[in-house]
Write an enzyme that holds these catalytic residues in place. Structure first.
Site, mmCIF file in Angstrom:
data_model
loop_
_atom_site.group_PDB
_atom_site.id
_atom_site.type_symbol
_atom_site.label_atom_id
_atom_site.label_comp_id
_atom_site.label_asym_id
_atom_site.label_seq_id
_atom_site.Cartn_x
_atom_site.Cartn_y
_atom_site.Cartn_z
ATOM 1 N N ASP A 193 -34.216 -16.701 31.161
ATOM 2 C CA ASP A 193 -35.521 -16.035 31.263
ATOM 3 C C ASP A 193 -36.428 -16.772 32.231
ATOM 4 O O ASP A 193 -37.427 -16.220 32.684
ATOM 5 C CB ASP A 193 -36.186 -15.991 29.883
ATOM 6 C CG ASP A 193 -35.432 -15.069 28.944
ATOM 7 O OD1 ASP A 193 -35.071 -13.958 29.382
ATOM 8 O OD2 ASP A 193 -35.177 -15.462 27.788
ATOM 9 N N LYS B 191 -31.445 -34.465 45.756
ATOM 10 C CA LYS B 191 -31.522 -34.981 44.392
ATOM 11 C C LYS B 191 -32.866 -35.675 44.153
ATOM 12 O O LYS B 191 -33.283 -36.501 44.976
ATOM 13 C CB LYS B 191 -30.371 -35.974 44.158
ATOM 14 C CG LYS B 191 -30.327 -36.469 42.733
ATOM 15 C CD LYS B 191 -29.235 -37.500 42.525
ATOM 16 C CE LYS B 191 -29.382 -38.084 41.138
ATOM 17 N NZ LYS B 191 -28.603 -39.298 40.962
ATOM 18 N N LYS C 190 -36.775 -2.084 26.721
ATOM 19 C CA LYS C 190 -35.921 -2.026 27.912
ATOM 20 C C LYS C 190 -35.276 -0.662 28.099
ATOM 21 O O LYS C 190 -34.449 -0.487 29.001
ATOM 22 C CB LYS C 190 -34.848 -3.118 27.832
ATOM 23 C CG LYS C 190 -35.475 -4.523 27.738
ATOM 24 C CD LYS C 190 -34.478 -5.640 27.958
ATOM 25 C CE LYS C 190 -35.142 -6.988 27.708
ATOM 26 N NZ LYS C 190 -34.418 -8.117 28.266
ATOM 27 N N PHE D 195 -27.648 -6.770 24.678
ATOM 28 C CA PHE D 195 -27.326 -7.681 23.573
ATOM 29 C C PHE D 195 -28.588 -8.439 23.190
ATOM 30 O O PHE D 195 -29.448 -8.691 24.040
ATOM 31 C CB PHE D 195 -26.241 -8.688 23.992
ATOM 32 C CG PHE D 195 -24.849 -8.113 23.902
ATOM 33 C CD1 PHE D 195 -24.427 -7.150 24.804
ATOM 34 C CD2 PHE D 195 -23.977 -8.533 22.924
ATOM 35 C CE1 PHE D 195 -23.150 -6.611 24.726
ATOM 36 C CE2 PHE D 195 -22.686 -8.012 22.835
ATOM 37 C CZ PHE D 195 -22.273 -7.045 23.731
ATOM 38 N N ASN E 114 -27.258 -22.223 29.396
ATOM 39 C CA ASN E 114 -27.214 -21.964 27.956
ATOM 40 C C ASN E 114 -25.767 -21.994 27.455
ATOM 41 O O ASN E 114 -24.841 -22.190 28.235
ATOM 42 C CB ASN E 114 -27.888 -20.627 27.638
ATOM 43 C CG ASN E 114 -27.209 -19.479 28.357
ATOM 44 O OD1 ASN E 114 -26.065 -19.161 28.086
ATOM 45 N ND2 ASN E 114 -27.916 -18.870 29.303
ATOM 46 N N LYS F 267 -36.502 -5.064 21.654
ATOM 47 C CA LYS F 267 -35.833 -5.143 22.966
ATOM 48 C C LYS F 267 -35.230 -3.796 23.341
ATOM 49 O O LYS F 267 -35.265 -3.379 24.502
ATOM 50 C CB LYS F 267 -34.740 -6.221 22.949
ATOM 51 C CG LYS F 267 -35.322 -7.626 22.889
ATOM 52 C CD LYS F 267 -34.260 -8.695 22.696
ATOM 53 C CE LYS F 267 -34.934 -10.053 22.460
ATOM 54 N NZ LYS F 267 -34.002 -11.132 22.208
HETATM 55 N N1 CTP Z 1 -31.402 -9.912 30.013
HETATM 56 C C1 CTP Z 1 -31.513 -9.568 31.340
HETATM 57 N N2 CTP Z 1 -32.223 -10.350 32.187
HETATM 58 C C2 CTP Z 1 -32.873 -11.444 31.740
HETATM 59 C C3 CTP Z 1 -32.767 -11.793 30.379
HETATM 60 C C4 CTP Z 1 -32.015 -11.010 29.546
HETATM 61 O O1 CTP Z 1 -30.918 -8.571 31.749
HETATM 62 N N3 CTP Z 1 -33.560 -12.188 32.590
HETATM 63 C C5 CTP Z 1 -30.603 -9.048 29.123
HETATM 64 C C6 CTP Z 1 -29.475 -9.762 28.419
HETATM 65 O O2 CTP Z 1 -28.269 -9.654 29.154
HETATM 66 C C7 CTP Z 1 -29.379 -9.028 27.084
HETATM 67 C C8 CTP Z 1 -30.821 -8.626 26.819
HETATM 68 O O3 CTP Z 1 -31.446 -8.583 28.095
HETATM 69 O O4 CTP Z 1 -28.588 -7.871 27.162
HETATM 70 C C9 CTP Z 1 -31.518 -9.620 25.972
HETATM 71 O O5 CTP Z 1 -32.854 -9.326 25.928
HETATM 72 P P1 CTP Z 1 -34.005 -10.431 26.087
HETATM 73 O O6 CTP Z 1 -35.270 -9.854 25.559
HETATM 74 O O7 CTP Z 1 -34.112 -10.913 27.444
HETATM 75 O O8 CTP Z 1 -33.447 -11.511 25.161
HETATM 76 P P2 CTP Z 1 -33.843 -12.958 25.224
HETATM 77 O O9 CTP Z 1 -33.740 -13.542 26.583
HETATM 78 O O10 CTP Z 1 -33.011 -13.584 24.156
HETATM 79 O O11 CTP Z 1 -35.371 -12.815 24.846
HETATM 80 P P3 CTP Z 1 -36.203 -13.747 23.889
HETATM 81 O O12 CTP Z 1 -36.065 -15.074 24.526
HETATM 82 O O13 CTP Z 1 -37.553 -13.158 23.949
HETATM 83 O O14 CTP Z 1 -35.544 -13.612 22.555
#
Ligand code: CTP
Length: 395
Positions: free
Chosen positions: A273, A283, A335, A317, A204, A331
């Site tokens: 995610d 490869k 969490k 965040f 990302n 969130k």
């Molecule tokens: N986070 C984490 N582990 C993951 C994904 C995210 O610890 N696998 C943490 C990020 O560091 C951030 C927060 O969770 O502090 C973001 O929440 P999240 O719900 O995971 O955000 P997104 O991935 O943006 O979720 P969505 O795609 O549903 O918006």
């Protein structure tokens, strides 16, 4: 924290390279600016290579330079001039703006530190002392020159203060009362990279700048900082324990390892995610490649920390493009966080990869604090103030 290091023309200019390095070790990002005469003593290339930033030398370097000084002044937290000649002391004192550095001084709103260096007679001249008096009255911090052999062959006052003393003045300026002394702070930063095969990956746009700014600020406040970082171009702030990771799984492992004895966790990383279910060890040839990549959920690190936490304070965040507050609040609750920093990433001039960020802090009591678009270092300072106010309540 960002420091502009102004270098003016005298023999002590060579010491600016040492000062630059000392600042970097303490976690500062340094932007060098050199006057025309400084370049007679040390080359811009030296400071460019050491700092990793182009050295601004002239107000008329290019067409954008006219506004560049305002931009640079806005982005930085301190203007340090070391060594400072009698000439630059005079220009700053009298408001003369005939080159980049003196123009920058007039556009800066940050604290200013100057370390004079000159011949002993010059230093004691009434004109110079008058200018020093004006600058001190205006709040400029002067790192007094030391005594010893001077380049002119004389012995006396006028030598640029030792780099360690210049550093001390800078650190004093940023002294945040060492309010995190004795605390272990775990910070994640940057993107994660999920390999599809040895060549291709999913990742990302996170640059890591926010997490690194949080790490630098925590260190200034005296914390023991563990920075778990995905791949970034950034240099770790000095005296920070950086653990470099690649994938979400590696980040999870490092974070879980350090979690138990941490006091505060700041998850600024953009963790993937999803991860490919079966990464290929060779490869994948395009003829054999299935155009659909099968993914599985990656570990949600923060959610697990929320379940496992004892008395750790958790900060997350939320990077959003729509319904920012509602998504962030969900969130925060899901969490088990103490604070979440929500930001709108739909704009190019803030958020991901930018030096600026516009954030909203949300906490479980329902309170919200919306901040203007700020340099990430400034946001880091405000965010740490906020985190500390929560940890005082919790303690
Ligand atoms: N986070 C984490 N582990 C993951 C994904 C995210 O610890 N696998 C943490 C990020 O560091 C951030 C927060 O969770 O502090 C973001 O929440 P999240 O719900 O995971 O955000 P997104 O991935 O943006 O979720 P969505 O795609 O549903 O918006």
């Amino acid at each position: 924290m960002r420091v502009i290091l102004g270098v003016t023309g005298c023999i002590g200019a060579y010491k600016s390279a040492v000062i630059l390095r000392l600042l970097q070790k303490e976690g500062f990002e340094v932007f060098p600016v050199m006057t025309r005469s400084a370049q007679q003593f040390i080359t811009p290339l030296t400071l460019e290579k050491l700092s990793g930033h182009p050295v601004v030398t002239d107000l008329f370097d290019d067409q954008t330079a006219q506004i560049e000084h305002i931009d640079l002044a806005r982005k930085s937290d301190l203007l340090l001039v070391a060594p400072a000649t009698a000439n630059i002391l005079g220009k700053f004192a009298q408001g003369i703006a005939d080159d980049f550095l003196s123009t920058l001084y007039l556009s800066t709103t940050t604290p200013v530190i100057m370390a004079p260096a000159m011949n002993v007679e010059m230093w004691h001249h009434q004109a110079v002392q008058d200018n020093v008096g004006i600058l001190k009255e205006r709040g400029v911090v002067l790192v007094e020159p030391g005594s010893g052999y001077l380049a002119c062959g004389e012995v006396g006052e006028g030598r640029l203060a030792e780099p360690e003393l210049v550093l001390e003045a800078v650190l004093n300026n940023f002294d945040r009362k060492k309010s995190l002394l004795g605390k272990k702070v775990l910070i994640t930063a940057g993107p994660t990279v999920e390999d599809i095969d040895p060549v291709r990956f999913l990742s990302n746009r996170s640059s890591g700048k926010m997490g690194y700014a949080m790490a630098g600020e925590a260190r200034l406040r005296g914390a023991h900082v563990v920075l778990v970082s995905g791949p970034t171009q950034l240099e770790a702030p000095g005296s920070v324990d950086r653990v470099s990771v690649r994938s979400a799984a590696e980040m999870a492992e490092a974070v879980f390892h350090h979690f138990e004895d941490s006091n505060i966790v700041v998850m600024a990383a953009a963790v993937s995610d999803f991860t490919p279910s079966v990464p290929a060890s060779e490869k994948i040839k395009k003829e054999k490649m299935d155009p659909t990549i099968k993914l599985e959920r990656a570990t949600d690190i923060l959610a697990i920390l929320g379940e496992r936490k004892t008395d750790q304070l958790l900060v997350g965040f939320a990077a959003e493009t729509q319904e920012i507050r509602a998504n962030a609040r969900r969130k925060l609750n899901d969490k088990g966080l103490d604070l979440i920093v929500a930001n709108d990433i739909s704009r190019d001039d803030r958020g991901f990869a930018s030096d600026f960020n516009e954030a909203i802090f949300l906490d479980p009591s329902g309170e919200e604090q919306a901040l203007p678009n700020l340099p990430k270092s400034e946001l880091a300072r405000i965010l740490w103030d906020r985190i500390e106010s929560i940890s005082h309540v919790k303690a």
